[in-house]
Design a protein around this motif. Structure first.
Motif, PDB file in Angstrom:
ATOM      1  N   LEU A  59       0.701  -0.921   0.285  1.00 12.96           N
ATOM      2  CA  LEU A  59      -0.011   0.031   0.049  1.00 12.96           C
ATOM      3  C   LEU A  59       0.856   1.247  -0.121  1.00 12.96           C
ATOM      4  CD1 LEU A  59      -2.496  -1.138   2.529  1.00 12.96           C
ATOM      5  CD2 LEU A  59      -2.803  -1.603   0.624  1.00 12.96           C
ATOM      6  N   ASP A  60       0.588   2.322  -0.790  1.00 10.89           N
ATOM      7  CA  ASP A  60       1.356   3.478  -0.967  1.00 10.89           C
ATOM      8  C   ASP A  60       0.502   4.533  -0.740  1.00 10.89           C
ATOM      9  OD1 ASP A  60       3.208   5.275  -1.051  1.00 10.89           O
ATOM     10  OD2 ASP A  60       3.157   5.223  -3.569  1.00 10.89           O
ATOM     11  N   PRO A  61       0.228   5.145   0.288  1.00  9.45           N
ATOM     12  CA  PRO A  61       0.967   4.945   1.640  1.00  9.45           C
ATOM     13  C   PRO A  61       0.050   3.902   2.445  1.00  9.45           C
ATOM     14  CG  PRO A  61      -0.285   6.691   1.951  1.00  9.45           C
ATOM     15  CD  PRO A  61      -0.463   6.543   0.622  1.00  9.45           C
ATOM     16  N   SER A  62       0.839   3.367   3.502  1.00 10.21           N
ATOM     17  CA  SER A  62       0.121   2.148   4.292  1.00 10.21           C
ATOM     18  C   SER A  62      -0.377   2.963   5.411  1.00 10.21           C
ATOM     19  CB  SER A  62       1.040   1.064   4.686  1.00 10.21           C
ATOM     20  OG  SER A  62       2.136   1.686   5.449  1.00 10.21           O
ATOM     21  N   GLU A  63      -0.203   4.097   5.851  1.00 14.57           N
ATOM     22  CA  GLU A  63      -0.491   4.980   7.231  1.00 14.57           C
ATOM     23  C   GLU A  63      -0.994   6.373   6.431  1.00 14.57           C
ATOM     24  OE1 GLU A  63       1.195   4.577  10.461  1.00 14.57           O
ATOM     25  OE2 GLU A  63      -0.195   5.908  11.750  1.00 14.57           O
ATOM     26  N   VAL A  64      -2.113   6.869   6.640  1.00 16.81           N
ATOM     27  CA  VAL A  64      -2.586   8.028   6.481  1.00 16.81           C
ATOM     28  C   VAL A  64      -2.510   9.072   7.742  1.00 16.81           C
ATOM     29  CG1 VAL A  64      -4.333   9.663   5.045  1.00 16.81           C
ATOM     30  CG2 VAL A  64      -3.389   7.315   4.133  1.00 16.81           C
ATOM     31  N   ARG A  65      -2.079  10.074   7.676  1.00 22.60           N
ATOM     32  CA  ARG A  65      -2.227  11.089   8.841  1.00 22.60           C
ATOM     33  C   ARG A  65      -3.136  12.125   8.636  1.00 22.60           C
ATOM     34  NH1 ARG A  65      -0.479   9.163  13.635  1.00 22.60           N
ATOM     35  NH2 ARG A  65       0.708  11.126  14.467  1.00 22.60           N
ATOM     36  N   ILE A  66      -4.285  12.397   9.345  1.00 22.14           N
ATOM     37  CA  ILE A  66      -5.378  13.479   9.155  1.00 22.14           C
ATOM     38  C   ILE A  66      -4.595  14.736   9.894  1.00 22.14           C
ATOM     39  CG2 ILE A  66      -7.451  14.386   9.609  1.00 22.14           C
ATOM     40  CD1 ILE A  66      -8.480  11.514   9.356  1.00 22.14           C
ATOM     41  N   GLY A  67      -4.244  15.613   9.169  1.00 19.92           N
ATOM     42  CA  GLY A  67      -3.853  16.993   9.642  1.00 19.92           C
ATOM     43  C   GLY A  67      -4.901  18.165   9.488  1.00 19.92           C
ATOM     44  N   LEU A  68      -4.394  19.340   9.844  1.00 14.23           N
ATOM     45  CA  LEU A  68      -5.432  20.334   9.782  1.00 14.23           C
ATOM     46  C   LEU A  68      -5.573  20.853   8.368  1.00 14.23           C
ATOM     47  CD1 LEU A  68      -4.139  22.629  12.944  1.00 14.23           C
ATOM     48  CD2 LEU A  68      -6.053  21.350  12.508  1.00 14.23           C
ATOM     49  N   MET A  69      -4.541  20.484   7.638  1.00 15.56           N
ATOM     50  CA  MET A  69      -4.943  20.603   6.016  1.00 15.56           C
ATOM     51  C   MET A  69      -5.260  19.511   5.210  1.00 15.56           C
ATOM     52  SD  MET A  69      -4.411  24.189   6.059  1.00 15.56           S
ATOM     53  CE  MET A  69      -3.839  24.634   4.434  1.00 15.56           C
ATOM     54  N   TYR A  70      -5.826  18.641   5.938  1.00 20.27           N
ATOM     55  CA  TYR A  70      -6.173  17.257   5.007  1.00 20.27           C
ATOM     56  C   TYR A  70      -7.314  17.572   4.256  1.00 20.27           C
ATOM     57  CZ  TYR A  70      -7.556  12.175   4.919  1.00 20.27           C
ATOM     58  OH  TYR A  70      -7.999  11.107   4.536  1.00 20.27           O
ATOM     59  N   GLY A  71      -7.329  16.806   3.065  1.00 18.95           N
ATOM     60  CA  GLY A  71      -8.370  16.920   2.212  1.00 18.95           C
ATOM     61  C   GLY A  71      -8.636  15.714   1.591  1.00 18.95           C
ATOM     62  N   GLY A  72      -8.280  14.594   2.043  1.00 13.37           N
ATOM     63  CA  GLY A  72      -8.440  13.256   1.562  1.00 13.37           C
ATOM     64  C   GLY A  72      -7.338  12.860   1.263  1.00 13.37           C
ATOM     65  N   ALA A  73      -7.259  11.428   1.015  1.00 10.39           N
ATOM     66  CA  ALA A  73      -5.798  10.985   0.450  1.00 10.39           C
ATOM     67  C   ALA A  73      -5.981  10.002  -0.363  1.00 10.39           C
ATOM     68  CB  ALA A  73      -5.002  10.466   1.609  1.00 10.39           C
ATOM     69  N   ALA A  74      -4.985   9.852  -1.783  1.00 15.03           N
ATOM     70  CA  ALA A  74      -5.153   8.700  -2.696  1.00 15.03           C
ATOM     71  C   ALA A  74      -4.400   7.658  -2.126  1.00 15.03           C
ATOM     72  CB  ALA A  74      -4.725   9.220  -3.949  1.00 15.03           C
ATOM     73  N   VAL A  75      -4.770   6.450  -2.272  1.00  8.70           N
ATOM     74  CA  VAL A  75      -3.955   5.253  -1.649  1.00  8.70           C
ATOM     75  C   VAL A  75      -3.854   4.368  -3.031  1.00  8.70           C
ATOM     76  CG1 VAL A  75      -3.705   3.371  -0.178  1.00  8.70           C
ATOM     77  CG2 VAL A  75      -4.614   5.377   0.688  1.00  8.70           C
ATOM     78  N   ARG A  76      -2.716   3.879  -3.182  1.00 13.30           N
ATOM     79  CA  ARG A  76      -2.382   2.973  -4.563  1.00 13.30           C
ATOM     80  C   ARG A  76      -2.049   1.593  -3.836  1.00 13.30           C
ATOM     81  NH1 ARG A  76      -0.260   3.566  -9.741  1.00 13.30           N
ATOM     82  NH2 ARG A  76       1.293   2.163 -10.065  1.00 13.30           N
ATOM     83  N   VAL A  77      -2.877   0.557  -4.367  1.00 13.01           N
ATOM     84  CA  VAL A  77      -2.707  -0.699  -4.001  1.00 13.01           C
ATOM     85  C   VAL A  77      -1.865  -1.619  -5.061  1.00 13.01           C
ATOM     86  CG1 VAL A  77      -4.027  -2.815  -3.154  1.00 13.01           C
ATOM     87  CG2 VAL A  77      -4.846  -0.617  -2.695  1.00 13.01           C
ATOM     88  N   ARG A  78      -1.056  -2.301  -4.791  1.00 17.26           N
ATOM     89  CA  ARG A  78      -0.131  -2.829  -5.829  1.00 17.26           C
ATOM     90  C   ARG A  78       0.003  -4.509  -5.153  1.00 17.26           C
ATOM     91  NH1 ARG A  78       5.438  -3.599  -7.096  1.00 17.26           N
ATOM     92  NH2 ARG A  78       5.822  -3.034  -9.418  1.00 17.26           N
ATOM     93  N   ALA A  79      -0.480  -5.217  -6.146  1.00 18.33           N
ATOM     94  CA  ALA A  79      -0.432  -6.704  -5.566  1.00 18.33           C
ATOM     95  C   ALA A  79       0.448  -7.448  -6.677  1.00 18.33           C
ATOM     96  CB  ALA A  79      -1.782  -7.007  -5.386  1.00 18.33           C
ATOM     97  N   ARG A  80       1.102  -8.468  -6.234  1.00 16.59           N
ATOM     98  CA  ARG A  80       1.543  -9.353  -7.211  1.00 16.59           C
ATOM     99  C   ARG A  80       1.011 -10.701  -6.906  1.00 16.59           C
ATOM    100  NH1 ARG A  80       6.115  -9.843  -4.259  1.00 16.59           N
ATOM    101  NH2 ARG A  80       5.459 -11.771  -3.400  1.00 16.59           N
ATOM    102  N   THR A  81       0.452 -11.350  -8.012  1.00 16.88           N
ATOM    103  CA  THR A  81      -0.853 -12.205  -8.252  1.00 16.88           C
ATOM    104  C   THR A  81      -0.070 -13.488  -9.318  1.00 16.88           C
ATOM    105  OG1 THR A  81      -1.816 -11.386 -10.017  1.00 16.88           O
ATOM    106  CG2 THR A  81      -2.573 -10.474  -7.609  1.00 16.88           C
ATOM    107  N   PRO A  82      -0.709 -14.429  -9.303  1.00 17.60           N
ATOM    108  CA  PRO A  82      -0.346 -15.662 -10.378  1.00 17.60           C
ATOM    109  C   PRO A  82      -0.676 -15.059 -11.871  1.00 17.60           C
ATOM    110  CG  PRO A  82      -1.332 -16.634  -8.467  1.00 17.60           C
ATOM    111  CD  PRO A  82      -1.613 -15.037  -8.267  1.00 17.60           C
ATOM    112  N   SER A  83       0.006 -15.251 -12.744  1.00 14.33           N
ATOM    113  CA  SER A  83      -0.146 -14.750 -13.978  1.00 14.33           C
ATOM    114  C   SER A  83      -1.592 -15.214 -14.645  1.00 14.33           C
ATOM    115  CB  SER A  83       0.834 -15.244 -14.987  1.00 14.33           C
ATOM    116  OG  SER A  83       0.870 -14.777 -16.092  1.00 14.33           O
ATOM    117  N   GLY A  84      -1.984 -14.453 -15.380  1.00 11.79           N
ATOM    118  CA  GLY A  84      -3.395 -15.001 -15.861  1.00 11.79           C
ATOM    119  C   GLY A  84      -4.683 -15.060 -15.332  1.00 11.79           C
ATOM    120  N   CYS A  85      -4.706 -14.417 -14.012  1.00 13.54           N
ATOM    121  CA  CYS A  85      -5.868 -14.645 -13.268  1.00 13.54           C
ATOM    122  C   CYS A  85      -6.551 -13.239 -13.128  1.00 13.54           C
ATOM    123  CB  CYS A  85      -5.856 -15.213 -12.024  1.00 13.54           C
ATOM    124  SG  CYS A  85      -4.736 -14.281 -10.786  1.00 13.54           S
TER     125      CYS A  85
END
Lengths: 255, 309
Positions: A30-56
């Motif tokens: 996960l990028d990032p795996s931890e999101v901090r909510i600060g005073l200027m927080y307006g939401g956060a995009a999280v990228r999920v990247r997985a390694r899986t068996p080929s062809g599924c």
């Protein structure tokens, strides 16, 4: 007993499949795996990247903690005015529910399997207690639309991109956007791999969403010391008002 | 860099410029008419995604600052009738208590939402229409200057109030009437304000102008004085009991309202009393029509989160 049989039915093909293909174990980042909510927080995009068996084919889900949800039901009063006309209560509603898949969900697996894996809105209606009662069932679509309006629920078919990485594995990526209304807590991220409408692999990770020091201070002060918070908020407002009056020396609306 | 501010109590994030603009609108109204602006700001905050209870409570916190600034300026200018304001305030606190009890009774009967909404529309509609009609009539009759209150024809209400005990002179307002009149009217406004969940400035201003016969320039300062204490009470009670005051939200609105108040003060100096009343009546009627439209049109989504009117 039924659940046990089902789990066995899921597990055996997974085992056979992994043995037959001799693939690397699945993994997720996960990028990032931890999101901090600060005073200027307006939401956060999280990228999920997985390694899986080929062809599924791949489906990913991000789910928040479940809680009871109380809603007001809108209806006509006096045959004319649209107002609150009753209450609805759903149990075990996830605070956040995002699903991304490489193909439309019905093409990935049978309805029974999707229901078991809680993938897609029809499956969610079975996991949410109360959605099977007559009145609540009738308004379940409205519940989904309400959550979608707040960007807390979304299902995107073709939302997972697959890229081959050698003969035996592939990389699956998807993005989700955590809206500001997503509450702090731990979110369950699942990556599931399907072949021939069967689940052949699954891996999980945890995404953490938490307040930073400033937001945590304000939130704790408000919730645990409400009277002090109210007095301080009032005093600051009075001082700010006096300062404004002193600096500008305005006459308001006097004329 | 994000231009959003995260509101920890509202659990939402809003663009800073949007909050500043909303604050400026309220400051403008406060400077021009002596109203808190809660009747307008609360629905606007709900429209941008703030939960209704947080919107109403945080709005009160912001109004404390705006009305402190306004009261201070008017007190220096000698346009606050403290005697009248104190009597109205005592009545308002009593009325607020009675209103809260009435709401609890209506909620128990399951009719609170219906009563509140219909009340809002009827009140805004009648006040707005009367103010608009009266101001137009005033402009046609005496374009320059407006007729002094003393010379107006004595109505049945005026004759009745003249017979009440505890008659006293209110020097700043240049009126003489029974202390019971502002006490009773303050109580009625307090009941309405509690039912409608607002500070009550937009009801109090017409009450001062039409029923207490106070001159407009004293009305603005005295109304701000009364609103200051009402909203102070609401801010502390809402923080303590419901934990619904979002201080960061109030602070952003406050910064905007300081700018708006400066603009309001400049515009106000160029307008006559009748013109001010027409503007106020148009704003009240627009809010009323918006609410009426919301009630008559079918909502897109037939459910809503619980937690507001």
């Amino acid at each position: 007993m039924r659940a046990c049989l089902f789990q066995t039915a899921l597990f055996v093909p997974m085992l056979l499949s992994s043995v037959a293909l001799a693939v690397e174990p699945m993994g997720v980042e996960l990028d990032p795996s931890e999101v901090r909510i600060g005073l200027m927080y307006g939401g956060a995009a999280v990228r999920v990247r997985a390694r899986t068996p080929s062809g599924c084919d791949v489906a990913m889900s991000v789910t928040g903690a479940s809680a009871d949800l109380h809603l007001n039901k809108k209806g006509k009063r006096a045959g004319l005015l649209w107002m609150n006309v009753g209450e609805l209560m759903y149990r075990d509603v996830p605070t956040v529910y995002f699903v991304r898949s490489s193909r439309p969900l019905p093409e990935l697996a049978s309805k029974a399997l999707l229901d078991r894996l809680e993938l897609g809105y029809p499956a969610l209606s079975w996991s949410i207690t109360g959605a099977r009662d007559r009145d609540e069932r009738a308004h379940f679509v409205d519940l989904i639309r309400l959550k979608e309006r707040d960007k807390l629920f979304s299902v995107a078919e073709h939302g997972v991109a697959l890229r081959s990485r050698g003969a035996s594995s592939q990389v699956a990526t998807a993005s989700v956007f955590l809206p500001p209304k997503a509450p702090p807590g731990r979110y369950r991220v699942r990556v599931m791999c399907f072949r021939d409408r069967k689940l052949v692999g699954k891996v999980e990770a945890t995404l953490r969403l938490s307040y930073d020091r400033n937001v945590a201070f304000l939130s704790t002060l408000s919730h645990d010391h409400g009277l002090l918070y109210g007095v301080l908020a009032s005093l600051i407002a009075i001082l700010a008002g006096l300062l404004t009056g002193f600096v500008f020396g305005r006459k308001g609306g006097a004329h | 860099m994000s231009f959003h501010v995260y509101l920890p109590i509202a659990h939402n994030s809003v663009h800073i410029l949007l909050l500043l603009a909303l604050g400026a609108i309220v400051g403008l109204l406060s400077g021009l008419f002596g109203v808190g602006g809660g009747f307008l700001l609360t629905p606007l905050l709900i429209m941008i995604g703030i939960p209704p209870t947080v919107a109403a409570a945080s709005d009160s916190n912001q109004i404390v600052a705006a009305s402190t600034s306004g009261t201070y300026a008017h007190a220096r200018a000698g346009t606050v009738d403290f005697k009248m304001g104190t009597l109205l305030l005592i009545g308002g606190v009593l009325g607020g208590f009675l209103g809260v009890k009435l709401i609890a009774f209506l909620r128990a009967m399951g009719e609170a939402d219906f009563v509140i909404t219909v009340f809002y529309i009827v009140m805004l509609g009648s006040i707005g229409t009367y103010m608009f009609y009266d101001s137009i009539r005033g402009l046609r009759r005496a374009p320059d200057p407006p007729e002094p209150p003393e010379k107006r024809r004595a109505s049945v209400y005026a004759r009745l109030s003249a017979r009440l005990p505890f008659q006293m002179r209110f020097e700043r307002s240049k009126v003489e009437l029974s202390a019971l009149v502002p006490l009773v009217l303050g109580t009625l406004v307090g009941v309405l304000a509690a039912i409608m969940g607002v500070g009550g400035g937009f009801i109090m201003v017409p009450v001062m102008v039409y029923l207490l016969r106070m001159p407009m320039h004293v009305v603005v300062g005295t109304s701000l004085f009364q609103i200051l204490f009402t909203c102070l009470n609401v801010t502390i009670m809402q923080s303590w009991i419901n934990r619904t005051v979002d201080f960061l939200l109030a602070l952003m609105l406050l910064v905007g309202s300081v700018i708006g108040a400066q603009i309001g003060a400049r515009i106000g100096k160029r307008l006559k009393a009748e013109q001010l009343k027409i503007l106020m009546s148009i704003i009240v009627l627009v809010v009323m029509l918006k609410m009426l439209y919301g009630l008559l049109s079918r909502p897109d989504i037939l459910v809503a989160y619980r937690g507001g009117h």
